[in-house]
Write a protein that holds these residues in place. Structure first.
Motif, short mmCIF file in Angstrom:
data_model
loop_
_atom_site.label_atom_id
_atom_site.label_comp_id
_atom_site.label_asym_id
_atom_site.label_seq_id
_atom_site.Cartn_x
_atom_site.Cartn_y
_atom_site.Cartn_z
N ILE A 1 2.65 1.60 -3.50
CA ILE A 1 1.78 1.75 -4.67
C ILE A 1 1.03 3.06 -4.62
CG2 ILE A 1 -0.23 0.80 -5.84
CD1 ILE A 1 0.87 -1.97 -5.21
N ILE A 2 0.52 3.42 -3.45
CA ILE A 2 -0.23 4.69 -3.42
C ILE A 2 0.71 5.88 -3.55
CG2 ILE A 2 -1.95 6.05 -2.19
CD1 ILE A 2 -3.12 3.67 -1.11
N ILE B 1 2.97 6.22 -5.59
CA ILE B 1 3.10 6.51 -7.03
C ILE B 1 2.05 7.53 -7.46
CG2 ILE B 1 2.81 5.46 -9.31
CD1 ILE B 1 4.11 2.99 -8.27
N VAL C 1 0.83 -1.21 0.00
CA VAL C 1 0.00 0.00 0.00
C VAL C 1 0.87 1.26 0.00
CG1 VAL C 1 -1.63 1.33 1.37
CG2 VAL C 1 -1.98 -1.12 1.03
#
Lengths: 471, 641
Positions: free
Chosen positions: A280-281, A283, A277
């Motif tokens: 990825i977030i 990004i 999490v």
């Protein structure tokens, strides 16, 4: 009645006294620089006392040892760096209320107590002192709705997690009849109520997971980090996290040693979720502060890996990582503070376009911190990750190390994107990229960047230091 | 001897100062930090040489960088005779090139950048030669490659320059890949990367083989050849020589320093440093000798017909590097290093003279458009003449002693040595010829350029000519430390290096044979010069008639044996084809873009979902925590009870 031995507690007592003194002094001394200097002197005095305070007191409730000292140094370092970056920043943000410095000191005191806690109740007291102080700090820009909102959120969710922690402590007490961390494991094993024990472990883990922002107990972090004053975000992203790890190490690795197979499995799940999490977030984020918030979530996911490794090698790798993380993360936030000028907050990727043209130094510093956060040699971040992954591989979790490396590779995308925006674009029209010229801030940047490079080039003493205090 | 640390770290400091502050603070004074730093290094290097001459050597780990069980990597320095020679070569040439560049690069918009890179290069090269382990050697190796890339493409607005930079970098990848594998092999088989234990233990590998696709390959030979791959790339030997001529796109001082005197000799240095490994494998030694010998001749033939003044010297460099490998291949490492050392001075001098000519001719490189420059630029003429005499091997000058030593050692070693001796001797006549062709065409005869150019002709400023004169002293006298016993000397140089590289195992060779090899090399040198004089001074029609008579040969040489075309056909085009058709369309287009666009699309979707979750409403956050608690409890119940 015998007086308990106060020697192990002396650093905390002195630090509290000095904090109160600073609180009083703020009534009379208007110069924030002087107050800042007083805090730094207090920190130095306290740090000086720590190595001389080794011992156990209050029937094992308070432990001062190498392990706690290592963390206390991180907390004090965190405090000094925060003070250095705050002095001018809080004036710009018009948040220069007197208690700022004292509350920072109280929060640090709470962390120190947590690191030394040998008993769940002492641990809880330290945790609450730290947390309550941090709630106040998060809302310190009173005229800014974002800041106050973040403080309130932090407070509500923090209260929730405290309740869960108390619930866990209650269960442990109910099962064993003690709150002494050292005795938990054997008593729990003897009594054999496995279901209830697992239940208690989950509760404690959730509460600590909240403090170090493990997914899914991280929800507060992005909002709070973004809303709080940047200097406080830097403070919060390192201090309370390190304190959380200090108690995790103490409670899980010694207190709940007998259940290591169980909590390891749970931590594996949490750490993978956290790395996923967080990275990825991140990004998706165009706001640097928010990006760093997710990045700090991801880094907690890495740091937990050393605890999962479950031996002294792993624990020392985690501690070493936290020390390195303190330098690189505060460094990155310091650059953001540097970019805060009278007119605007420079916080988004668009605003830092072409920064290298106007401010090669600031950009080069940011580049160093971004490389380090990614884990590229010869920066400290590489060393930190190297020893974490190594400990993980040696304790048989090769697959998890691979997962961590993959996420680490993903993280390169959003860290290096910052570098790309600084170096490969022309500056945007109408963005004033004025930077702060405060000397203390410069000093903080100097310390952090030098340490990031020094640890990267010459890691041996730092790695050995962490090994020494654990072993 | 702790002060040796200053040698690499002064240039590093110079680099940092210039790259950080150069643009704002120093501007047109940017040469000061770098030049002073390298001068400091030179002084310390001389002190270190004195210590080494007194027998003090040093192997010191500054500190350990990474300790992971067996894998221990230090930042450490080995200072012995070989290192001391290299230190002197690198720092002295580098210093003179720095000074020369002050004149050559003035008014360039990237002045500070140029000096910053020069300093970084000097630092990297010094780290390379001072390393005491293979990883640090590899670090220096790659770092000089990076500097080479940065400096070849220094005028990056010019497409040819940036292309040449890329070409150098990519061609070196091929060699470095092998080199990297060699270093890994060493670690896998011996468990350490430090020179001393590696060289001590390498004996234990003799006779061991390793199974590669069913073939039993001798382990030591494999390691030696893999290491040699790196040397072939870095030192521009066949078949990886193609990058060096193109590298002349960089500023001329860079050509002198990096692509003639220092970096390209790193391969020779490495082979000499690893002599305990190479000595154990006859096959590898023969490969080194033959590659060196063939390259020496091959490159010399190309140099015969080129008109670009820098390219002639570039091919000459490749050819001379070939001599050095030839020497190493017959076990005469001392002779190879001796030639490396003398070559550094006369070749740097040739390049700097070429730069001086270009300076006068406003950047013109074609020597057919020059001529008669002798009277306009006397200092350049005389120094370049001496450098050419030296490279041709005229007795008394530096090049004579080292080249003669190499040819003699090759002859004396017998076997393959005799074969490469023939190659080397043939190359010697060509060397003398093309060197004097360059001198005669450029400096003698009538001026063939435009009127405007003639008007502009001038001798270069003092800051450029003084380094020429100083290098000229090297080109004359550098060889005097290695006078052979035959001429009454005592080969100080070879004996100095003996503790590191040993003495070559020669068959019994009579004095007569020794006189013969020396006589032949002097004779061919004189013959080469004489032919050049006939061709270009007396009867300038001969070369043209020869070209018409042998059009195939001429075109073959003019086009450099079509090696570039061949590589274009068998490497570049297939690679581009694969890149364009398979990687771009399929891997990139379908797979990566699918992932890159798909994952962000997915993440975007995920992010959108998560953002719905991350909606700022505290109750929702709390409920997510609650869900988390239940999930953990469920895991606990299912897996742990």
């Amino acid at each position: 009645m015998n007086m308990p031995d106060l020697q192990p507690l002396m650093p905390e007592i002195v630090f509290l006294g000095l904090a109160l003194f600073v609180l009083l002094a703020e009534l009379f001394i208007k110069s924030k620089e002087t107050i800042g200097l007083m805090v730094i002197v207090s920190v130095a005095a306290t740090a000086y006392m720590i190595p001389q305070s080794f011992g156990v007191t209050f029937s094992g409730m308070f432990i001062s040892d190498g392990y706690s000292s290592f963390f206390k140094f991180i907390f004090l370092l965190n405090l000094i760096l925060t003070i250095l970056i705050s002095i001018q920043y809080i004036q710009i943000e018009r948040a220069e209320f007197g208690e700022y410095y004292t509350v920072l000191m109280f929060s640090t005191l709470g962390m120190m107590i947590m690191a030394s806690a040998g008993d769940l109740i002492v641990l809880y007291l330290g945790l609450e002192l730290m947390a309550l102080s941090t709630y106040i700090l998060a809302g310190f820009i009173r005229h800014d709705a974002r800041s106050t909102e973040s403080a309130l959120k932090y407070f509500l969710l923090g209260a929730f997690s405290s309740a869960i922690l108390l619930y866990g402590i209650m269960l442990l007490y109910g099962l064993t009849g003690t709150t002494d961390i050292m005795k938990l494991s054997s008593l729990l094993m003897k009594n054999g109520m496995r279901l209830q024990s697992i239940f208690a472990i989950v509760m404690v883990m959730v509460a600590f997971g909240f403090k170090i922002a493990l997914v899914p107990f991280h929800m507060w972090a992005p909002d709070v980090y973004e809303g709080a004053p940047t200097s406080i975000t830097a403070f919060m992203s390192v201090g309370p996290k390190a304190a959380g790890f200090a108690v995790i190490g103490r409670v899980f690795l010694t207190g709940l040693e007998g259940f290591s197979a169980d909590w390891r499995l749970l931590l594996v799940v949490l750490s993978i979720a956290t790395m996923a999490v967080g990275n990825i977030i991140a990004i998706q984020q165009h706001n640097l502060k928010r990006m760093l918030a997710y990045s700090s979530i991801a880094h907690a996911g890495y740091a937990v890996l050393g605890v999962i490794a479950g031996n002294t090698e792993g624990l020392s790798a985690t501690m070493n990582y936290l020390l390195i993380y303190a330098f690189m993360n505060i460094g990155a936030f310091s650059v953001l503070v540097l970019l805060r000028n009278e007119q605007e907050r420079i916080e988004t990727l668009e605003q830092i376009k072409g920064l290298a043209r106007n401010h090669p130094f600031a950009s080069a510093l940011m580049l160093i911190f971004m490389f380090s956060l990614t884990g590229i040699p010869p920066t400290a971040g590489f060393v930190g990750k190297f020893f974490l992954f190594r400990a993980l591989v040696y304790s048989g979790y090769t697959w998890l190390a691979v997962v961590a490396v993959v996420f680490s590779a993903i993280s390169a995308y959003f860290y290096l994107r910052v570098v790309m925006y600084m170096y490969m674009y022309e500056p945007e029209e109408g963005v004033t990229q004025d930077i702060s010229t405060a000397a203390p801030l410069g000093l903080a940047l100097l310390i952090t960047s030098l340490m990031v490079i020094a640890i990267g080039i010459y890691p041996e003493p730092f790695v050995n230091f962490a090994r020494l205090v654990v072993g | 001897m702790k002060y040796y640390l200053l040698i690499p770290f002064l240039p590093l400091a110079g680099f940092l100062l210039n790259i950080l502050l150069g643009r704002r603070l120093f501007r047109s004074q940017a040469h000061w930090p770098s030049t002073l730093a390298v001068f400091g290094s030179l002084v310390v290097a001389v002190m270190v040489l004195m210590d080494v001459l007194h027998g003090k050597t040093l192997n010191h780990d500054l500190y350990r960088w990474i300790i992971s069980d067996k894998f221990q990597v230090s930042v450490g320095f080995l200072i012995d005779q070989l290192t001391a020679v290299m230190l002197i070569v690198v720092t002295s040439v580098s210093f003179l090139v720095h000074v020369y560049s002050i004149g050559y690069m003035h008014d360039d918009p990237g002045y500070y950048r140029f000096f910053a890179y020069l300093s970084l290069f000097t630092f990297s090269m010094l780290m390379l030669v001072m390393a005491n382990n293979f990883l640090q050697l590899y670090f220096g190796w790659e770092a000089v490659g990076l500097c080479s890339y940065l400096l070849i493409g220094f005028w990056y607005e010019k497409k040819s320059a940036s292309d040449a930079g890329k070409k150098a970098f990519i061609v070196n990848r091929f060699g470095d890949f092998g080199f990297g594998l060699g270093v890994i092999m060493i670690f896998l088989t011996l468990g350490t990367l430090h020179y001393i234990p590696v060289f001590d233990k390498i004996n234990t590998l003799t006779g061991q083989t390793i199974n590669i696709l069913g073939l039993h390959v001798n382990l030591v030979t494999l390691i030696a050849l893999l290491l040699f791959c790196g040397a072939v790339g870095k030192s521009a030997q066949i078949p990886l020589h193609v990058w060096l001529p193109d590298a002349m796109e960089g500023p001329t001082p860079v050509s002198a320093l990096i692509h003639a005197a220092t970096m390209v000799t790193a391969g020779v240095f490495m082979v000499a440093r690893c002599n305990p490994i190479f000595n154990l494998s006859h096959t590898a030694m023969n490969v080194v000798a033959v590659v060196g010998g063939v390259t020496a001749l091959f490159a010399a033939t190309i140099a015969l017909v080129q008109n670009d003044i820098k390219r002639v010297i570039a091919y000459s460099t490749i050819s001379q590097l070939g001599y050095m490998f030839l020497a190493c291949g017959v076990g005469a490492y001392g002779a190879g290093i001796f030639h490396l050392y003398t070559h550094a001075y006369f070749k740097a001098l040739l390049f700097l003279c070429a730069g001086s000519v270009m300076h006068a001719m406003a950047g013109e490189l074609d020597m057919q458009k020059m001529g008669g420059l002798k009277k306009y630029m006397p200092v350049t003429y005389w120094t370049m003449l001496i450098a050419s005499l030296s490279i041709s091997g005229i007795p008394g000058l530096a090049g004579f002693f080292s080249k003669d030593e190499i040819l003699f050692r090759a002859y004396a070693s017998g076997g393959v040595g005799r074969f490469v001796w023939v190659l080397g001797t043939a190359a010697a006549i060509l060397t003398a010829f093309y060197s004097f062709r360059l001198i005669f065409v450029t400096f003698h005869g009538e001026f063939r350029g435009t009127e405007e150019q003639r008007h502009h002709l001038h001798e270069s400023p003092k800051v450029m000519t003084v380094p020429l004169v100083l290098l000229c002293i090297g080109a004359v006298a550098a060889g005097w430390v290695g006078v052979p016993p035959l001429l009454g000397g005592s080969e100080h140089f070879a004996h100095f290096l003996e503790p590191v590289v040993g003495l070559p195992h020669a068959k019994e060779v009579s004095h007569a044979e020794e006189w013969m090899t020396m006589g032949i090399s002097v004779a061919v040198a004189l013959a080469g010069i004489l032919i050049a004089a006939v061709f270009y001074l007396k009867n300038p029609a001969i070369p043209r008639r020869l070209a018409e008579r042998f059009p195939f040969l001429y075109r073959l040489l003019w086009n450099k044996y079509y090696v570039d075309e061949l590589y274009d056909y068998i490497v570049v085009r297939p690679a581009l084809g694969i890149a364009n058709n398979i990687i771009v369309k399929f891997t990139d287009g379908a797979i990566i873009e699918g992932i890159v666009n798909g994952v962000p699309a997915f993440i975007g979707w995920l992010g959108a979902q998560m953002r719905k979750v991350q909606d700022g409403v505290v109750e929702h956050y709390a409920s997510i925590m609650a869900v988390g608690i239940f999930v953990l409890l469920a895991i606990g119940m299912i897996f742990l009870i």
